[in-house]
Design a protein around this motif. Structure first.
Motif, short mmCIF file in Angstrom:
data_model
loop_
_atom_site.label_atom_id
_atom_site.label_comp_id
_atom_site.label_asym_id
_atom_site.label_seq_id
_atom_site.Cartn_x
_atom_site.Cartn_y
_atom_site.Cartn_z
N LEU A 284 -6.93 50.10 110.32
CA LEU A 284 -6.92 49.02 111.29
C LEU A 284 -8.20 49.04 112.11
CD1 LEU A 284 -3.26 49.62 112.43
CD2 LEU A 284 -4.09 47.71 111.06
N PRO A 285 -8.62 47.87 112.56
CA PRO A 285 -9.82 47.84 113.40
C PRO A 285 -9.60 48.71 114.64
CG PRO A 285 -9.12 45.62 112.80
CD PRO A 285 -8.05 46.55 112.35
N LYS A 286 -10.66 49.29 115.07
CA LYS A 286 -10.63 50.16 116.23
C LYS A 286 -10.09 49.42 117.46
CE LYS A 286 -14.07 52.23 119.29
NZ LYS A 286 -13.36 53.49 119.54
N SER A 287 -9.22 50.08 118.18
CA SER A 287 -8.83 49.59 119.47
C SER A 287 -9.43 50.51 120.51
CB SER A 287 -7.30 49.57 119.60
OG SER A 287 -6.94 49.68 120.96
N GLY B 188 -17.32 49.02 112.64
CA GLY B 188 -16.75 50.12 111.87
C GLY B 188 -15.26 50.00 111.85
N TRP B 189 -14.65 50.98 111.25
CA TRP B 189 -13.21 51.02 111.13
C TRP B 189 -12.71 52.29 111.77
CZ3 TRP B 189 -10.61 46.92 109.44
CH2 TRP B 189 -11.33 45.96 108.75
N ASP B 190 -11.57 52.16 112.38
CA ASP B 190 -10.96 53.35 112.93
C ASP B 190 -9.60 53.51 112.30
OD1 ASP B 190 -9.63 55.23 114.81
OD2 ASP B 190 -11.60 55.06 115.72
N HIS B 191 -9.17 54.75 112.17
CA HIS B 191 -7.85 55.00 111.60
C HIS B 191 -6.75 54.82 112.62
CE1 HIS B 191 -10.45 57.44 108.74
NE2 HIS B 191 -10.08 56.35 108.13
N LEU B 192 -7.13 54.37 113.78
CA LEU B 192 -6.16 54.18 114.86
C LEU B 192 -6.19 52.72 115.26
CD1 LEU B 192 -4.31 55.60 116.88
CD2 LEU B 192 -6.29 55.77 118.36
N GLY B 193 -5.05 52.06 115.10
CA GLY B 193 -5.06 50.61 115.37
C GLY B 193 -4.82 50.28 116.82
N LEU C 50 -20.66 52.30 114.28
CA LEU C 50 -19.65 52.75 115.24
C LEU C 50 -19.87 54.23 115.58
CD1 LEU C 50 -17.08 52.30 116.86
CD2 LEU C 50 -15.76 52.72 114.79
N ARG D 222 -20.86 56.14 119.16
CA ARG D 222 -20.12 57.26 119.76
C ARG D 222 -21.08 58.39 120.14
NH1 ARG D 222 -15.37 57.05 115.16
NH2 ARG D 222 -14.03 55.52 116.23
#
Lengths: 336, 336
Positions: B4-7, A331-336, A231, A235
């Motif tokens: 949470l998974p990325k939005s 990947g993972w984001d801290h924003l859902g 991810l 970017r």
């Protein structure tokens, strides 16, 4: 509104616990004012970054001194990691502490100790901040300030086709570590040594400060790997208007993760998409690669070449048979 | 953990809504990087301050666009107010946005609009920041950066016996405004005009940017009045190792508050201990008072002399009969 009458005792305790963290930075005014005074080192630009870590989202917190210390260390680490990625030398930070709505703050000394350890590891000082009572759990917001010689900050946006992709350290440890923190049975039987290594990688990220000079001198582009290698690489490519080919089998794995991959407890793509590593991803022109590697070696930072920047947009992940891997989660984001 | 998974859609919306706020600040890199690059204006020091505002603690938020805008304006205002109190010119700010755990973010444009208005009012630009999902309500953390010519920042700690105490604007409006926001019947019958005035004073604090030059040139010490005049005066005295005599009847009240005092709906000491005014409290040497007043008048900022600094520690509040008033509540703190 929940504005509460002043507690002089608590206020005084916070001042007592945190003021020592300003030692060496006179402009912090010992936390006795509303602001801090800061001079940019002569001839240098400042680099600013800001990250918030929220209990139960970005860190585990059971009210213990140990977890408070880990949370503080991590809050500073993730910000210093951003400075490192821009090739900036850490200078100072501001801290906003949102205390949990209820409960004791017996862990406050632990929190300060975590910051103290981070300050010592990365040569950075507390300059000021704020403390409030929130309505939920603990939250830590850090604004970190670093400095670079004029026009030498390394940005995301300047990766160029032909640049080689470099990562520091090993990839995928922290996300496995989080799973071990949540359940000691996460991967079936795991040696105590491996479990501790992985948990530590999650709880105590170590920004690769040693790579700053090499990045500043040789890299086209850089960022830290916070949300998963694939991810974050996407970017960098999007910001630079390029694509990349990532060679999965060249991505460095720690021995514990390699064992989990061998035992099919973790897939290679899990490792490539797991967050919280806080290693550095850099794009380095091919003719600078030797010098970059030498500088990294000199600084004691392990690096690996994991692919290259290409002109075609998009990121392809290639396995050791030369075929593209299918990636469902990047990947993972801290924003859902 | 609640990572949470990325939005991508939400991420893109945040970038689209907030990136325009960086116009005029190239070092913000259009919010496309993890950090911002900032040059201190030549020959000047930077002043940094940081404040967190939490929903239901520091501002009201019902999910409406209007209240989002008010919250944003206030988050920037309280930080700019700290810069003003140090005699700093606003330069840039970092924003960490903690989104509520659940619910839509339809109000995000309103939030950006509130910041845009504040930026326009106080000549400050967004440099960077962070967005996370929290576990409770909305929270806004701002780190504001200003600049002062070398060694001209005005601190809390330099008030000296004999200095005259000055306040800008009127005192006690915002705390009455909060009560009106919470209940339109807070003070019995109140004219629509008075109610709107008071609410606006709570929701839209206006840092007194015009007073910066006068503070820098003439004041010994200054701070903004955020937690109540008496409490904040005590803090200035404590930091300076002095005391103060505050003449209550000289403290300027707005016409709506004066009416509430006359009708015994609000006591004078309520006004003197009410928070959120974001006016400036300054200590000015007597021989500089005329020039300070002239500079304030020139800048269009109303000021009043409300007492003086004395050598004896402690703050006494004197009524118009010359006797000390009994003060039970000195102010409010955002920390319980």
């Amino acid at each position: 509104m929940a504005e509460l009458p002043k507690s002089d005792a608590e206020q005084a305790m916070i001042a007592r616990v945190f003021a020592p963290l300003t030692a060496g930075l006179p402009g912090a005014l010992g936390l006795t004012d509303d602001a801090a005074i800061l001079s940019a080192p002569s001839g240098r630009q400042l680099v600013l970054t800001m990250d918030t870590l929220v209990q139960d989202v970005h860190f585990l917190f059971d009210g213990s001194v140990q977890q408070a210390s880990d949370a503080a260390y991590k809050a500073l680490a993730v910000n210093v990691s951003d400075l490192v990625a821009k090739a900036a030398d850490p200078l100072a930070y501001m801290l906003s502490l949102t205390l949990p709505a209820v409960g004791s703050t017996d862990w406050l000394e632990g929190l300060a100790e975590g910051f103290r350890q981070g300050q010592s590891d990365w040569s950075i000082h507390l300059a000021g901040g704020d403390t409030v009572r929130g309505t939920s759990g603990l939250a830590l917001t850090v604004t970190a300030i670093g400095s670079v010689p004029q026009e030498t900050a390394v940005l995301r946006r300047n990766a160029r086709p032909g640049d080689r992709l470099i990562v520091t350290g090993t990839i995928g440890d922290a996300s496995a570590g989080l799973q071990v923190c949540q359940s000691s049975e996460a991967f079936g039987h795991l040696s105590r040594t491996d479990a501790d290594f992985l948990k530590n990688r999650y709880q105590r990220p170590r920004p690769k400060l040693g790579i700053v000079e090499a990045l500043r001198t040789y890299a086209s582009a850089a960022m830290d790997i916070s949300d998963g290698l694939i991810l974050d690489l996407e970017r960098m490519c999007r910001a630079s208007g390029v694509g990349a080919c990532l060679r999965a089998h060249q991505v460095p794995l720690s021995a514990p993760i390699q064992r989990l991959v061998n035992n099919q407890k973790v897939s290679l793509t899990d490792a490539l998409s797991g967050g919280d590593d806080y290693e550095i991803l850099a794009a380095v022109p091919p003719d600078a690669l030797g010098a970059f590697a030498e500088a990294a070696r000199h600084a004691g930072v392990s690096i690996a070449e994991v692919g290259e920047i290409i002109a075609t947009l998009g990121v392809s992940v290639v396995g050791d048979d030369g075929n593209s891997l299918s990636i469902t989660r990047k990947g993972w984001d801290h924003l859902g």
